[in-house]
Design a protein around this motif. Structure first.
Motif, mmCIF file in Angstrom:
data_model
loop_
_atom_site.group_PDB
_atom_site.id
_atom_site.type_symbol
_atom_site.label_atom_id
_atom_site.label_comp_id
_atom_site.label_asym_id
_atom_site.label_seq_id
_atom_site.Cartn_x
_atom_site.Cartn_y
_atom_site.Cartn_z
ATOM 1 N N PRO A 408 0.730 -1.357 0.058
ATOM 2 C CA PRO A 408 -0.122 -0.084 0.038
ATOM 3 C C PRO A 408 0.930 1.000 -0.055
ATOM 4 N N LEU A 409 0.537 2.434 -0.843
ATOM 5 C CA LEU A 409 1.416 3.749 -0.967
ATOM 6 C C LEU A 409 1.795 3.980 0.443
ATOM 7 N N VAL A 410 0.605 4.255 1.436
ATOM 8 C CA VAL A 410 1.282 4.791 2.546
ATOM 9 C C VAL A 410 2.345 4.083 3.322
ATOM 10 N N VAL A 411 2.140 3.013 3.256
ATOM 11 C CA VAL A 411 3.294 1.951 3.804
ATOM 12 C C VAL A 411 4.616 2.210 3.177
ATOM 13 N N LEU A 412 4.610 2.032 1.745
ATOM 14 C CA LEU A 412 5.638 2.284 0.835
ATOM 15 C C LEU A 412 6.211 3.411 1.190
ATOM 16 N N ARG A 413 5.447 4.347 1.188
ATOM 17 C CA ARG A 413 6.180 5.856 1.148
ATOM 18 C C ARG A 413 6.895 6.344 2.587
ATOM 19 N N SER A 414 6.034 5.610 3.762
ATOM 20 C CA SER A 414 6.672 6.036 4.864
ATOM 21 C C SER A 414 8.039 5.200 5.054
ATOM 22 N N ALA A 415 8.479 4.230 4.046
ATOM 23 C CA ALA A 415 9.706 3.620 4.248
ATOM 24 C C ALA A 415 10.712 4.659 3.488
ATOM 25 N N PHE A 416 10.467 5.583 2.885
ATOM 26 C CA PHE A 416 11.367 6.445 2.025
ATOM 27 C C PHE A 416 11.434 7.890 2.824
ATOM 28 N N ALA A 417 12.565 8.471 2.946
ATOM 29 C CA ALA A 417 12.954 9.799 3.099
ATOM 30 C C ALA A 417 13.417 10.488 1.934
ATOM 31 N N VAL A 418 12.838 11.408 1.116
ATOM 32 C CA VAL A 418 13.311 11.615 -0.271
ATOM 33 C C VAL A 418 13.695 12.929 -0.319
ATOM 34 N N VAL A 419 14.793 13.514 -0.964
ATOM 35 C CA VAL A 419 15.223 14.712 -1.224
ATOM 36 C C VAL A 419 15.286 14.554 -2.727
ATOM 37 N N PRO A 420 14.022 15.384 -3.292
ATOM 38 C CA PRO A 420 13.908 15.466 -4.501
ATOM 39 C C PRO A 420 14.990 16.396 -5.414
ATOM 40 N N GLN A 421 15.199 16.139 -6.698
ATOM 41 C CA GLN A 421 16.237 17.085 -7.319
ATOM 42 C C GLN A 421 15.700 18.688 -7.164
ATOM 43 N N ASP A 422 14.521 18.763 -7.461
ATOM 44 C CA ASP A 422 14.234 20.113 -7.379
ATOM 45 C C ASP A 422 13.716 20.817 -5.657
ATOM 46 N N ALA A 423 14.551 21.302 -5.243
ATOM 47 C CA ALA A 423 14.443 21.820 -3.843
ATOM 48 C C ALA A 423 13.150 22.412 -3.615
ATOM 49 N N PHE A 424 11.937 22.049 -3.476
ATOM 50 C CA PHE A 424 10.844 22.640 -2.956
ATOM 51 C C PHE A 424 10.503 22.844 -1.700
ATOM 52 N N LEU A 425 10.278 24.376 -1.504
ATOM 53 C CA LEU A 425 10.000 24.626 0.036
ATOM 54 C C LEU A 425 8.666 25.239 -0.089
ATOM 55 N N PHE A 426 7.782 24.910 0.937
ATOM 56 C CA PHE A 426 6.486 25.830 1.063
ATOM 57 C C PHE A 426 6.960 27.139 1.689
ATOM 58 N N SER A 427 5.817 27.882 1.204
ATOM 59 C CA SER A 427 6.033 29.650 1.392
ATOM 60 C C SER A 427 5.527 29.629 2.987
ATOM 61 N N THR A 428 6.274 29.256 4.164
ATOM 62 C CA THR A 428 5.990 29.264 5.357
ATOM 63 C C THR A 428 7.076 29.237 6.154
ATOM 64 N N THR A 429 7.126 29.368 7.585
ATOM 65 C CA THR A 429 8.599 29.215 8.038
ATOM 66 C C THR A 429 9.388 28.133 8.077
ATOM 67 N N LEU A 430 10.680 28.200 8.266
ATOM 68 C CA LEU A 430 11.551 27.223 8.202
ATOM 69 C C LEU A 430 11.151 25.907 9.138
ATOM 70 N N HIS A 431 10.664 26.445 10.387
ATOM 71 C CA HIS A 431 10.082 25.197 11.059
ATOM 72 C C HIS A 431 8.796 24.563 10.580
ATOM 73 N N ASN A 432 8.166 25.064 9.699
ATOM 74 C CA ASN A 432 6.721 24.243 9.247
ATOM 75 C C ASN A 432 7.412 23.594 8.244
ATOM 76 N N ASN A 433 8.421 24.216 7.323
ATOM 77 C CA ASN A 433 8.872 23.272 6.323
ATOM 78 C C ASN A 433 9.740 22.083 6.912
ATOM 79 N N LEU A 434 10.398 22.063 7.913
ATOM 80 C CA LEU A 434 10.866 20.996 8.463
ATOM 81 C C LEU A 434 10.114 20.037 9.148
ATOM 82 N N ALA A 435 8.961 20.426 9.890
ATOM 83 C CA ALA A 435 7.950 19.602 10.441
ATOM 84 C C ALA A 435 7.352 19.096 9.602
ATOM 85 N N TYR A 436 7.283 19.273 8.329
ATOM 86 C CA TYR A 436 6.329 18.836 7.112
ATOM 87 C C TYR A 436 6.581 17.464 7.034
#
Ligand SMILES: Nc1ncnc2c1ncn2[C@@H]1O[C@H](COP(=O)(O)OP(=O)(O)OP(=O)(O)O)[C@@H](O)[C@H]1O
Ligand SMILES: [Mg+2]
Length: 586
Positions: A408-436
């Motif tokens: 199942p996708l949720v299980v599969l994706r919880s197995a990975f921590a991904v840093v994609p090639q395009d570094a996308f950050l949300f327009s919010t605090t650094l804290h929220n970006n990390l907590a994401y």
């Protein structure tokens, strides 16, 4: 109609109470509205008698008229509150479901969809549907109640005059039927133009830096102007037809009044109709013009909304990604992080040549694999197949020996921590970006730790509000390297068994990279890691190195083995070393 709106009809049951109240208000208010003109007619008839009692009667009837109008007004108010209010709530539900659905669509959908168009469907199309089903149905409903009752009341006074007055009123229907389909067609064109226009603007704004860098503002303006011109053309054509429709409706309404004055007047003179009831008739005709107009107008609103609903359904009909699980799902109790890829061939939709061609290799749990090769070799594609961002063919990718297409996708994706090639950050605090990356709260000590690993701790001190600094569109603009390192920190926070780093240190200098890699080594020792890099010095310590070339696995081995083998890796490594040495001398 049922077919077109089947999706929205699902929202009806949960609102049945307000809808029922609304319907009662429609019936009550319209019945009272039909009753009121009779009172006026009788009041005028009483006056016509010319006696003091007649005046008293007229005043009494006048008060009754006022009372009836007041109660009708209260019911009309209730009708709007219940029905229009419900339409807003149902539209909110539809919008929420549409958004949730889009969030779950596969990556292939986003590859082929313009964001602006998607936004138009989420906002203006939903509004078009709401408008037809809320206010639209409300007008239809009141016409259905008002029309037969008013006509019955008119017939009660004079059958012939009623038939004469109905002629022009019914002609309104004919006009609507003739102009309706034209309006429908043009409406669809307008909606598409709006989609094109917002997509154009959205892309131009998103690419504002490129536009500025190449000074192509005039080109962008011209392109936007073109789209805008197209929209105006379509809108004007639509407006012409709408104007024709509305115009004819008013002329026919006026015609109906003329018939009443002329034919009804002759009946009054002949003594077959009381003068007061002529006034009643005029009021009825006035009362019926609006429902006829509104029916015509609601017809086009429905046509617009049927087109809008179709566009919304096109999105809903796309299967969500979790629906694409070929076999009964398998639960992974404890994922260790061993990965095996066997005979993996994958072609992107719309692409002529496969991005990956018969690739096979294995990574033991806890090992580090480097993925290198020329640009466009298929490295990012390979990573996206592991997490099923794109769907790999069944049986080609396995995690701990289990085919990923069965996890199942949720299980599969919880197995990975991904840093994609395009570094996308949300327009919010650094804290929220990390907590994401986390389901729970962000522990400040842990945040400091990962920021240190990612080499961002020193710069953080310089940020105006530390972790609470807002980044992106609404705040501090980070440099490319700072963004990349923030995304690395975000991924490290997620305690996943497999870490995927796609070229995530390309924007930092060699010294910084070496420092970060040293720090990362500890984190990577505890997990399986796949590291994509162009700078080969980055990956020389990896347990294994895979070289991809045009989608094929060209070389595989340790750094020493590959240098020995004398292929692309050895050549590129030698080149890069020479460059580094020359740089050192300079
Ligand atoms: N979403 C997509 N749709 C169609 N083709 C794609 C898509 N993504 C990648 N490709 C194609 O697949 C091939 C491999 O691309 P990929 O991004 O995997 O290369 P890469 O090795 O990561 O390159 P780079 O080193 O530049 O990041 C390329 O030819 C690319 O054009
Ligand atoms: Mg890539």
């Amino acid at each position: 109609m049922r077919q077109a709106y089947r999706r929205i009809l699902r929202y009806v049951p949960r609102y049945k109470v307000p809808l029922l109240f609304g319907a009662c208000c429609v019936v009550a208010s319209r019945l009272l509205m039909v009753y009121a003109p009779r009172l006026v007619g009788e009041a005028l008839n009483a006056l016509e008698r010319g006696s003091p009692e007649g005046v008293d009667d007229a005043v009494r009837l006048g008060w009754t008229f006022l009372g009836v109008s007041l109660v009708a007004a209260v019911f009309t108010f209730g009708m709007r509150v219940f029905l229009v209010g419900t339409s807003r709530r149902a539209a909110r539900d539809l919008q929420r479901d549409l958004f949730a659905h889009v969030e779950r669509l596969p990556a292939t959908f986003f590859d082929r969809t313009r964001t602006g168009d998607l936004l138009a469907r989420l906002t203006s199309d939903v509004e078009a549907v709401r408008f037809s089903l809320g206010p639209g149905l409300m007008y239809v409903g009141s016409t259905i109640v008002l029309f037969p009752v008013a006509v019955a009341s008119m017939m009660d006074l004079s059958l012939t005059l009623t038939l004469a007055a109905l002629g022009p009123l019914l002609a309104i229907m004919v006009v609507v039927r003739v102009l309706g389909p034209q309006i429908m067609r043009r409406t669809r064109a307008v909606q598409e133009s709006i989609g094109d226009l917002s997509a154009r603007a959205q892309e131009s704004f998103a690419g504002a830096r490129v536009v500025r860098a190449y000074a192509t503002e005039p080109v962008e303006e011209a392109a936007f102007g073109n789209e805008n011109e197209g929209l105006v053309r379509e809108t004007l054509a639509l407006a012409n037809f709408r104007a024709m429709l509305t115009g004819s409706l008013y002329v026919l309404g006026g015609g109906a009044n003329l018939v009443v004055l002329w034919y009804g007047g002759s009946q009054v003179i002949a003594g077959t109709l009381d003068l007061g009831y002529l006034a009643t008739y005029m009021l009825y005709v006035g009362m019926l013009i609006w429902p006829m107009i509104s029916v015509g107008w609601v017809v086009s609103a429905f046509q617009r909304s049927a087109a809008a609903m179709e566009r919304i359904d096109e999105i809903f009909d796309r299967p969500e990604e979790s629906a694409i699980t070929s076999e009964p799902a398998v639960e992974l109790e404890r994922i260790r992080g061993g990965i095996s890829v066997s005979g993996l061939t994958f072609r992107h939709t719309g692409s002529a040549r496969p991005a990956l061609d018969d690739v096979s290799f294995e990574i033991e749990a806890g090992h580090t694999l480097a993925l290198v090769g020329p640009v466009g070799a298929g490295k990012s594609t390979l990573l996206s197949l592991l997490t099923r961002e794109y769907e790999p063919p069944p049986g080609t990718v396995a995690l701990d020996g289990v085919d990923v297409t069965r996890i199942p996708l949720v299980v599969l994706r919880s197995a990975f921590a991904v840093v994609p090639q395009d570094a996308f950050l949300f327009s919010t605090t650094l804290h929220n970006n990390l907590a994401y990356a986390l389901t729970g709260d962000l522990d400040p000590a842990r945040a400091r730790e990962v920021l240190q690993i990612a080499g961002l701790d020193e710069e953080l001190v310089g940020f105006p509000k530390g972790l609470e600094t807002v980044v992106g569109e609404r705040g501090l603009q980070l440099s490319g390297g700072q963004k990349q390192r923030t995304t690395v920190a975000r991924a490290l926070l997620r305690e996943a068994p497999v870490l995927l780093l796609d070229d995530c240190l390309s924007a930092v200098d060699t010294q910084t990279e070496a420092r970060i890699l040293d720090a990362l080594r500890e984190a990577m020792r505890r997990r399986t890691a796949i590291v994509v890099a162009h700078r080969l010095s980055t990956v020389r310590d990896a347990d294994r190195i895979v070289v991809l070339d045009q989608g094929r696995l060209a070389e595989i081995g340790t750094h020493a083995e590959l240098v020995e083998a004398g292929g692309w890796y050895a050549e590129t490594y030698a080149e890069q070393r020479l460059e580094a040495e020359l740089e050192g001398l300079a």
